[in-house]
Design a protein around this motif. Sequence first.
Motif, PDB file in Angstrom:
ATOM      1  N   ASN A   1       0.792  -1.230   0.000  1.00  0.00           N
ATOM      2  CA  ASN A   1       0.000   0.000   0.000  1.00  0.00           C
ATOM      3  C   ASN A   1       0.825   1.280   0.000  1.00  0.00           C
ATOM      4  OD1 ASN A   1       0.972   0.130   2.611  1.00  0.00           O
ATOM      5  ND2 ASN A   1      -0.980  -0.373   3.599  1.00  0.00           N
ATOM      6  N   ASN A   2       2.151   1.165  -0.065  1.00  0.00           N
ATOM      7  CA  ASN A   2       2.974   2.373  -0.111  1.00  0.00           C
ATOM      8  C   ASN A   2       3.453   2.692  -1.525  1.00  0.00           C
ATOM      9  OD1 ASN A   2       4.739   0.225  -0.347  1.00  0.00           O
ATOM     10  ND2 ASN A   2       6.285   1.057   1.032  1.00  0.00           N
ATOM     11  N   ILE A   3       2.889   2.003  -2.527  1.00  0.00           N
ATOM     12  CA  ILE A   3       3.253   2.264  -3.915  1.00  0.00           C
ATOM     13  C   ILE A   3       2.335   3.337  -4.497  1.00  0.00           C
ATOM     14  CG2 ILE A   3       3.328   1.319  -6.257  1.00  0.00           C
ATOM     15  CD1 ILE A   3       4.147  -1.346  -5.085  1.00  0.00           C
ATOM     16  N   LYS A   4       2.940   4.321  -5.134  1.00  0.00           N
ATOM     17  CA  LYS A   4       2.203   5.387  -5.809  1.00  0.00           C
ATOM     18  C   LYS A   4       2.624   5.377  -7.279  1.00  0.00           C
ATOM     19  CE  LYS A   4       2.018   9.304  -3.619  1.00  0.00           C
ATOM     20  NZ  LYS A   4       2.434  10.645  -3.088  1.00  0.00           N
ATOM     21  N   LEU A   5       1.716   5.026  -8.174  1.00  0.00           N
ATOM     22  CA  LEU A   5       2.006   4.993  -9.600  1.00  0.00           C
ATOM     23  C   LEU A   5       1.524   6.287 -10.233  1.00  0.00           C
ATOM     24  CD1 LEU A   5       2.855   3.535 -12.232  1.00  0.00           C
ATOM     25  CD2 LEU A   5       0.541   2.561 -12.308  1.00  0.00           C
ATOM     26  N   VAL A   6       2.445   7.009 -10.882  1.00  0.00           N
ATOM     27  CA  VAL A   6       2.095   8.262 -11.550  1.00  0.00           C
ATOM     28  C   VAL A   6       2.617   8.213 -12.980  1.00  0.00           C
ATOM     29  CG1 VAL A   6       2.104   9.564  -9.398  1.00  0.00           C
ATOM     30  CG2 VAL A   6       4.187   9.453 -10.769  1.00  0.00           C
ATOM     31  N   ALA A   7       2.053   9.052 -13.829  1.00  0.00           N
ATOM     32  CA  ALA A   7       2.457   9.083 -15.237  1.00  0.00           C
ATOM     33  C   ALA A   7       3.193  10.376 -15.541  1.00  0.00           C
ATOM     34  CB  ALA A   7       1.240   8.953 -16.142  1.00  0.00           C
ATOM     35  N   ASN A   8       4.264  10.269 -16.287  1.00  0.00           N
ATOM     36  CA  ASN A   8       4.944  11.456 -16.787  1.00  0.00           C
ATOM     37  C   ASN A   8       4.124  11.994 -17.951  1.00  0.00           C
ATOM     38  OD1 ASN A   8       6.691  13.429 -17.746  1.00  0.00           O
ATOM     39  ND2 ASN A   8       8.031  11.966 -18.783  1.00  0.00           N
ATOM     40  N   GLU A   9       3.463  13.113 -17.726  1.00  0.00           N
ATOM     41  CA  GLU A   9       2.604  13.686 -18.767  1.00  0.00           C
ATOM     42  C   GLU A   9       3.348  14.704 -19.626  1.00  0.00           C
ATOM     43  OE1 GLU A   9      -0.846  15.104 -16.721  1.00  0.00           O
ATOM     44  OE2 GLU A   9      -1.588  13.068 -16.306  1.00  0.00           O
ATOM     45  N   MET A  10       4.608  14.949 -19.294  1.00  0.00           N
ATOM     46  CA  MET A  10       5.455  15.786 -20.133  1.00  0.00           C
ATOM     47  C   MET A  10       6.105  14.894 -21.184  1.00  0.00           C
ATOM     48  SD  MET A  10       7.193  18.240 -17.201  1.00  0.00           S
ATOM     49  CE  MET A  10       7.467  16.914 -15.993  1.00  0.00           C
ATOM     50  N   PRO A  11       6.855  15.472 -22.124  1.00  0.00           N
ATOM     51  CA  PRO A  11       7.560  14.616 -23.095  1.00  0.00           C
ATOM     52  C   PRO A  11       8.420  13.585 -22.381  1.00  0.00           C
ATOM     53  CG  PRO A  11       7.634  16.893 -23.814  1.00  0.00           C
ATOM     54  CD  PRO A  11       7.029  16.906 -22.439  1.00  0.00           C
ATOM     55  N   ASN A  12       8.544  12.400 -22.973  1.00  0.00           N
ATOM     56  CA  ASN A  12       9.264  11.317 -22.310  1.00  0.00           C
ATOM     57  C   ASN A  12      10.743  11.660 -22.148  1.00  0.00           C
ATOM     58  OD1 ASN A  12       9.617  10.733 -25.283  1.00  0.00           O
ATOM     59  ND2 ASN A  12      10.902   9.136 -24.402  1.00  0.00           N
ATOM     60  N   GLY A  13      11.356  11.048 -21.173  1.00  0.00           N
ATOM     61  CA  GLY A  13      12.772  11.281 -20.911  1.00  0.00           C
ATOM     62  C   GLY A  13      13.053  11.312 -19.423  1.00  0.00           C
ATOM     63  N   PHE A  14      14.298  11.027 -19.069  1.00  0.00           N
ATOM     64  CA  PHE A  14      14.688  10.893 -17.671  1.00  0.00           C
ATOM     65  C   PHE A  14      14.408  12.146 -16.854  1.00  0.00           C
ATOM     66  CE2 PHE A  14      17.944  11.221 -14.313  1.00  0.00           C
ATOM     67  CZ  PHE A  14      17.674  10.060 -13.608  1.00  0.00           C
ATOM     68  N   ALA A  15      14.792  13.315 -17.374  1.00  0.00           N
ATOM     69  CA  ALA A  15      14.636  14.549 -16.605  1.00  0.00           C
ATOM     70  C   ALA A  15      13.167  14.828 -16.280  1.00  0.00           C
ATOM     71  CB  ALA A  15      15.252  15.730 -17.352  1.00  0.00           C
ATOM     72  N   ASN A  16      12.295  14.681 -17.264  1.00  0.00           N
ATOM     73  CA  ASN A  16      10.875  14.942 -17.017  1.00  0.00           C
ATOM     74  C   ASN A  16      10.253  13.885 -16.114  1.00  0.00           C
ATOM     75  OD1 ASN A  16      10.729  17.341 -18.458  1.00  0.00           O
ATOM     76  ND2 ASN A  16      10.156  16.330 -20.378  1.00  0.00           N
ATOM     77  N   ALA A  17      10.710  12.649 -16.238  1.00  0.00           N
ATOM     78  CA  ALA A  17      10.210  11.600 -15.350  1.00  0.00           C
ATOM     79  C   ALA A  17      10.621  11.885 -13.906  1.00  0.00           C
ATOM     80  CB  ALA A  17      10.732  10.239 -15.793  1.00  0.00           C
ATOM     81  N   ILE A  18      11.867  12.332 -13.720  1.00  0.00           N
ATOM     82  CA  ILE A  18      12.344  12.679 -12.378  1.00  0.00           C
ATOM     83  C   ILE A  18      11.554  13.866 -11.817  1.00  0.00           C
ATOM     84  CG2 ILE A  18      14.292  13.744 -11.171  1.00  0.00           C
ATOM     85  CD1 ILE A  18      14.619  10.795 -11.367  1.00  0.00           C
ATOM     86  N   ARG A  19      11.341  14.880 -12.643  1.00  0.00           N
ATOM     87  CA  ARG A  19      10.557  16.042 -12.196  1.00  0.00           C
ATOM     88  C   ARG A  19       9.160  15.611 -11.756  1.00  0.00           C
ATOM     89  NH1 ARG A  19      13.272  18.521 -16.628  1.00  0.00           N
ATOM     90  NH2 ARG A  19      14.501  20.344 -15.988  1.00  0.00           N
TER      91      ARG A  19
END
Length: 235
Positions: A56-74
């Motif tokens: 129950n401590n998992i939070k799944l979110v989607a990167n809604e910006m263009p794909n890529g490491f920096a945007n995923a991290i943000r």
Amino acid sequence: MKLSIVVPAHNEEENISDLIIKIEELLDLPFELVIVNDHSLDHTEDIVKRLANSYNNIKLVANEMPNGFANAIRTGFMHASGDAVLPLMADLCDDLQTIKPMYEKMGEGVDIVCGSRYIQGGLRLGGSKLKGFLSCFAGRSLRYLLGVPTSDIANAFKMYRKEVLDGITLEAKGFEISMEIPIKAYLEGFKIAEVPTVWRERSRGKSSFKIFKFIPGYLKLYFWAIYKRIKHGKK
């Protein structure tokens, strides 16, 4: 102190289940696991949703910006609710045994704890020799030129106090974001320390890191940091 572990995941169906289970079995401290689905085209999202039914401590979110490491991290940073935040690669390259020493070091009042492959007790196993040379050179040279107290400035495996992330403006568009954060934090006066860690090249799946694609971003940041050092005389 609650920890938010942020995992950017792009087509990591071969690794994500093992990573989540290993983290959940290993850590005995308060934490949430923020999995950022970075435009995956495989079953990464489905696997995380299934495991979220068990943990129950998992939070799944989607990167809604263009794909890529920096945007995923943000994206992960924006959804992190912990007092400390730790980016963690989905490919099992980072040593999970290092998380607790990092957490304990942060409890001593440090703002950023860097996992370092290039100090005593640290190790880099496998991977491109060129990438290894460049990351080692960047860390040691910026330590000498700027005084940044880590020999592994480019490693993404760092634990940040949340207020550090909230207090600086991030502009990087690629993997160099992992170098941008500690440099800017250091120039703002935040306290940095490091602990040794062991890094292992992924054994499954395909890396999205392309060294020649991202070198310009690293070089721009590297020379910007030196310029700031010269201009402001930062010790």
